[in-house]
Design an enzyme around this catalytic site. Sequence first.
Site, PDB file in Angstrom:
ATOM      1  N   HIS A  68       0.893  -1.193   0.135  1.00 21.49           N
ATOM      2  CA  HIS A  68       0.102  -0.131  -0.127  1.00 21.49           C
ATOM      3  C   HIS A  68       0.903   1.241   0.018  1.00 21.49           C
ATOM      4  O   HIS A  68       0.215   2.446  -0.012  1.00 21.49           O
ATOM      5  CB  HIS A  68      -0.837   0.241   1.323  1.00 21.49           C
ATOM      6  CG  HIS A  68      -0.286   0.271   2.781  1.00 21.49           C
ATOM      7  ND1 HIS A  68      -0.041  -0.571   3.326  1.00 21.49           N
ATOM      8  CD2 HIS A  68      -0.370   1.307   3.101  1.00 21.49           C
ATOM      9  CE1 HIS A  68       0.467  -0.214   4.543  1.00 21.49           C
ATOM     10  NE2 HIS A  68       0.108   1.336   4.168  1.00 21.49           N
ATOM     11  N   ASP A 116       0.443  -7.666   1.564  1.00 16.86           N
ATOM     12  CA  ASP A 116       0.704  -6.122   1.312  1.00 16.86           C
ATOM     13  C   ASP A 116       2.421  -6.000   1.261  1.00 16.86           C
ATOM     14  O   ASP A 116       3.112  -5.743   2.368  1.00 16.86           O
ATOM     15  CB  ASP A 116       0.382  -5.519   2.705  1.00 16.86           C
ATOM     16  CG  ASP A 116       0.529  -3.914   2.786  1.00 16.86           C
ATOM     17  OD1 ASP A 116       0.592  -3.509   1.617  1.00 16.86           O
ATOM     18  OD2 ASP A 116       0.262  -3.405   3.814  1.00 16.86           O
ATOM     19  N   SER A 212       4.278   2.374   8.132  1.00 15.39           N
ATOM     20  CA  SER A 212       4.218   1.198   6.869  1.00 15.39           C
ATOM     21  C   SER A 212       5.206   0.883   6.138  1.00 15.39           C
ATOM     22  O   SER A 212       6.099   1.895   5.680  1.00 15.39           O
ATOM     23  CB  SER A 212       2.915   1.780   6.234  1.00 15.39           C
ATOM     24  OG  SER A 212       1.875   1.637   6.881  1.00 15.39           O
TER      25      SER A 212
END
Length: 535
Positions: A68, A116, A212
Amino acid sequence: MRLVLVMMIILGSLGFAGITLAATPRIVGGEVASQADWSFVAALETSYGSQFCGGSLVAPQWVLTAGHCRIYSARAVRVVTGSSDLNAPSGQVLTVDRQVRHPLYSQPVVGAPRDDLMLVHLTTPSSAAVIPVATGTKPPPAGTLLHVAGWGATSYSSGNDAYGPGSSLLRQTAVRVSPAKKCQAAYGTNAFEPIDMVCASLPGKDACAGDSGGPLVNGRGAAGLLVGVVSWGTGCALSAYPGVYSLTVHNRCWIESTIGVPGAPAALATAQADGAISLDWKWVEPCVEAPEPTGFRIRVAETGQQFDVAGGARHFDLTGLTNGVALNISVTAFNGNGESAPATTVVTPAPNPVSTQEAVWSAYRQATTTFVLAPHPGDLQWRVEVGANLRFSPQPWQTAPASATPETIVVPVAGVAIDQDLQLRITTTDGITNVSTNHIQLAAPLPPVATRDARVRGSAAVGGTLRCELGHWSGTRPFVVSRLWLRDGRKVPGAIDATYLVKPGDSGTALTCRVTISGPGGIVRQTTPARAIRA
Ligand code: 4AZ
């Protein structure tokens, strides 16, 4: 990534980092990380220097981050490596030319991505340290103490769902792996998938927005192994919602086959005709997510010839070669990272006595191949080998006696699959062994279809004779046909002949004939119109 309101969080996480405000004490609840322990950590920034994700250097030219984190085009992203302080970068600021997201990346539940992961390719290699990806197949068990680092938000306020500022100094914290059941209880079984993910927490400590893509590591410094990537969660450091990480264990094959060179193909060269060689190869993908090679390279050692063909190709024809000279032909697979080891095959082009080979269906899983043998002064041995994908099963050797004229040979071959490339290799021994390989697409056999319907003719009176005519049928032959006589729709026991002698008991009933046509393409039944029987 937050579980809900994904876009808001992504946008919200862009502005704060990189530009640093006052130093704050947390990743959330952590401490300043040492450059020595986290030398492999990379910061993903916009070309204006705004940090938006973390990552880990897994090869000099590859950074592993979250799927992402593909927010910008490669051109608009830069990567800082070898520096834990984004305000005083001591390492390198590198440009990006490719972002390869995991092919199975998806978001079945908004904000909770699967697979992811993304590999970011740097235009030039980094000189910073590389972290090995953990081996094995199992995720770290519940209770394992792991470490995470990042430049992301250092606080989170659940009251107004607000993320605090990031940190210009890399921060770290320990987190403990939670049982999968606890992660599923928090997020639901649709959002938390234990094959892809672990969740981990310690009271007051967590990864947060902007972390992230950053590393989840087992061990420290040179002994550290990368086990996961910061992925998503609800808020940060909320006791009921551990942070979620995408696992690397089950994706090692994708990582290795994306950052490395492809495996070597298996190749087979066969003499095809005068001075011609046909080259076939196969390439086995190490895992379903593995990218295909971008191409294959063919080299003829003796002539110095080199040819490149597309990654989907599995066949190449070489012509204009000298008969009787042994040639070493090698095939390699290549991608953006380099070239595989060669697969080498040796072949001697020579006049080939086999020509015009073709194959047709003859029956279920059976074909017939027809080929022409050139005139030959002495006896010639030949045999057919049937196969697909370079796997051949040889049939017995046959002898063709000396002949001054070309002869056509017809051979049945068994065990043939419908609608597949049939490879036939015909080998002859006339001093030299010549091989000819032919790919023959066999069409599926056609089912029987009536072009004229079956019918009953003759005298429909007691003592008369009726005849069951099959009609005309198209479709792939041979057909096996059978008949069955029916009285008022019920079988007449034993009445399976073409003719039927009308008996007194048939008086006042209706007789029909049911024909069954079965061929390689299927079985079809047809019942004729009825004939009413007079007394
Ligand atoms: C994010 O938005 C994010 N507490 C990353 C990790 C966590 C929450 C949000 C885990 O990038």
